[in-house]
Design a protein around this motif. Sequence first.
Motif, short mmCIF file in Angstrom:
data_model
loop_
_atom_site.label_atom_id
_atom_site.label_comp_id
_atom_site.label_asym_id
_atom_site.label_seq_id
_atom_site.Cartn_x
_atom_site.Cartn_y
_atom_site.Cartn_z
N PHE A 195 31.69 46.23 -19.30
CA PHE A 195 30.84 45.18 -19.81
C PHE A 195 29.61 45.02 -18.93
CE2 PHE A 195 34.94 43.34 -21.59
CZ PHE A 195 34.67 43.77 -22.88
N VAL A 196 28.50 44.63 -19.52
CA VAL A 196 27.26 44.44 -18.77
C VAL A 196 27.43 43.28 -17.79
CG1 VAL A 196 24.82 43.84 -18.99
CG2 VAL A 196 25.90 45.33 -20.69
N ALA A 197 26.94 43.49 -16.55
CA ALA A 197 27.03 42.44 -15.53
C ALA A 197 26.20 41.23 -15.96
CB ALA A 197 26.53 42.97 -14.19
N MET A 202 30.54 37.63 -13.71
CA MET A 202 30.66 37.38 -12.27
C MET A 202 31.62 36.21 -12.02
SD MET A 202 26.85 38.08 -10.71
CE MET A 202 25.96 37.05 -11.89
N ARG A 203 31.53 35.19 -12.85
CA ARG A 203 32.46 34.06 -12.71
C ARG A 203 33.89 34.51 -12.99
NH1 ARG A 203 32.08 28.20 -15.87
NH2 ARG A 203 33.72 27.16 -14.63
N TYR A 204 34.04 35.39 -13.98
CA TYR A 204 35.36 35.92 -14.29
C TYR A 204 35.91 36.72 -13.11
CZ TYR A 204 39.05 38.77 -16.31
OH TYR A 204 40.25 39.39 -16.54
N GLU A 205 35.07 37.51 -12.46
CA GLU A 205 35.52 38.31 -11.31
C GLU A 205 36.05 37.40 -10.20
OE1 GLU A 205 36.06 41.43 -10.27
OE2 GLU A 205 35.86 41.99 -12.37
N ARG A 206 35.40 36.27 -10.00
CA ARG A 206 35.90 35.33 -8.98
C ARG A 206 37.26 34.79 -9.38
NH1 ARG A 206 30.33 33.84 -9.03
NH2 ARG A 206 30.73 32.01 -10.35
N LEU A 207 37.44 34.48 -10.66
CA LEU A 207 38.74 34.00 -11.12
C LEU A 207 39.78 35.11 -10.98
CD1 LEU A 207 39.69 31.78 -14.03
CD2 LEU A 207 40.52 34.12 -14.14
N ALA A 208 39.41 36.36 -11.31
CA ALA A 208 40.34 37.47 -11.19
C ALA A 208 40.78 37.66 -9.74
CB ALA A 208 39.69 38.75 -11.73
N ALA A 209 39.87 37.45 -8.81
CA ALA A 209 40.24 37.55 -7.39
C ALA A 209 41.25 36.48 -7.02
CB ALA A 209 38.99 37.44 -6.52
N ASP A 210 41.08 35.28 -7.58
CA ASP A 210 42.05 34.21 -7.32
C ASP A 210 43.42 34.56 -7.91
OD1 ASP A 210 40.15 32.71 -6.02
OD2 ASP A 210 39.66 31.47 -7.77
N LEU A 399 34.18 36.37 -32.82
CA LEU A 399 33.63 36.97 -31.61
C LEU A 399 33.72 38.49 -31.68
CD1 LEU A 399 36.26 38.08 -29.80
CD2 LEU A 399 36.56 35.65 -29.40
N THR A 400 33.01 39.12 -30.77
CA THR A 400 33.07 40.56 -30.62
C THR A 400 33.01 40.89 -29.13
OG1 THR A 400 31.93 42.64 -31.10
CG2 THR A 400 30.56 40.70 -30.91
N GLY A 401 33.51 42.05 -28.78
CA GLY A 401 33.43 42.50 -27.40
C GLY A 401 32.12 43.16 -27.07
N SER A 402 31.22 43.23 -28.02
CA SER A 402 29.93 43.89 -27.82
C SER A 402 28.87 42.88 -27.40
CB SER A 402 29.49 44.59 -29.11
OG SER A 402 30.47 45.51 -29.54
N ASP A 403 27.77 43.41 -26.85
CA ASP A 403 26.66 42.56 -26.41
C ASP A 403 25.66 42.38 -27.54
OD1 ASP A 403 27.44 42.06 -23.66
OD2 ASP A 403 27.09 44.19 -23.33
N VAL A 404 26.14 41.84 -28.66
CA VAL A 404 25.27 41.61 -29.81
C VAL A 404 24.39 40.39 -29.55
CG1 VAL A 404 26.92 42.64 -31.40
CG2 VAL A 404 27.00 40.17 -30.97
N THR A 405 23.35 40.25 -30.37
CA THR A 405 22.49 39.07 -30.30
C THR A 405 22.51 38.42 -31.68
OG1 THR A 405 20.58 40.48 -30.82
CG2 THR A 405 21.00 39.99 -28.50
N HIS A 433 30.27 39.04 -26.04
CA HIS A 433 31.27 39.01 -24.97
C HIS A 433 30.96 37.93 -23.94
CE1 HIS A 433 32.69 40.40 -20.93
NE2 HIS A 433 33.83 40.40 -21.60
N GLN A 434 29.71 37.84 -23.50
CA GLN A 434 29.33 36.85 -22.49
C GLN A 434 29.53 35.43 -23.00
OE1 GLN A 434 25.43 37.40 -20.83
NE2 GLN A 434 25.37 35.40 -19.85
#
Length: 450
Positions: A195-197, A202-210, A399-405, A433-434
């Motif tokens: 997924f695009v950064a 980034m917030r999810y990555e912090r939660l994943a680390a927890d 929803l979709t997992g893609s970066d649609v607009t 996704h975001q």
Amino acid sequence: MSIDATPDVLAGLDAWRDLPAAQQPEWPDHGALDQAVSTLASYPPLVFAGECDNLRRQLGEAARGEAFVLQGGDCAETFADATADNIRDRIKTVLQMAAVLTYGASTPVVKVGRMAGQYAKPRSSTTETRGDVTLPAFRGDMVNGFPFTHEARQPDPDRLVRAYNASSATLNLVRAFTQGGFADLRRVHDWNRGFVANHANMRYERLAADIDKAMKFMLACGADFDAMRTTEFFAAHEALLLDYERPMTRIDSRTGLPYDVSGHFVWVGERTRDLGGAHVDFVSRIRNPIGVKLGPTVDPSEVLRLIDRLDPEREDGRLTFITRMGAGQVREALPPIVEKVTAAGATVLWICDPMHGNTFESSTGYKTRRFDDVVDEVRGFFEVHKQLGTVPGGIHVELTGSDVTECLGGSGAIDDLDLEKRYETLCDPRLNHQQSLELAFLVAEMLQER
């Protein structure tokens, strides 16, 4: 699962044929329709009765506030998009949202995909006109094609069989992902790959680390991780085309009762919930957990009659009301309905659909929704239930997992001019996704205050 049944049961399953059935296509070739229906009736089930019973038990837990339902997926699936990458990214998105909700609010999450059957859509008009040409409206890949040509727009019963095959392929991949180690909680970081950064990731990555830290602590304490290696993932869609749902209904050999084995959970839409209509009659006779969409104009007394018709035994998890009020109306329209149901002593599962009541046309001509309106309707849904002492049991999101607009706003600040960049839906706009992850973090906060 057996196809044997008593004449009374089978006759009851076909009672809908004598009732008005809204939103059904006008099939031009009835011989081809009979062949497609016969083919579907001969095919194996897509899901099993025991799985439907398990979901009903979990939905009952959600109705009591012991779990929370996350239902998400495409507005309308297409055959072309039933690819491994698209299915994987949708599953990853739902898994990420579920991890946010579970960890952020200490709440078990029931994961239900709006997939493997969502190939048909109700339409406000039976036709579409462009210039001086009028053709049948696009009703989803299960009925006809999207291109605006006479050939593509003709309803084709063979598409019913194609929808079964696409649903089967989708479910095979879903089961492989969720039961084969992909959904292992120790892989929470892997779900973010590809997924695009952005801010949400980034917030999810912090939660994943927890989560990593918590799991290492549990491992050091001797915890058994077997239960975390797989996850249950249920399939749901609107039971719109009765020529598909009826041949996919089978009699369970354990109980002698009928189940619609096209999906674990099916719902009746806002346009088809007529008490005297074919759809309500059909779902009243199957043993799946079922849902009904409720808009802001529904009469609370009608809601009580729906309960009596669809859940006469008052079974936990049997009936879900999916409310779609709109951000500007949810705080006024929802309370009288919930109060009436509560006063009648009925225990139903309340789920918020914050998408369908917030659709409008942008200045650039695109059908869209504002992310802030989506969030506000969910917030209003939680506020109403908190005020009334009832349980906000879940959310139902396109929803979709893609970066649609396709939906405006969110931390990515999508505006009117951005819509044309990646507007890919053939029907209703979806959260990308975001935006989906952002919504999960906000709902987790609401759950903490529930």
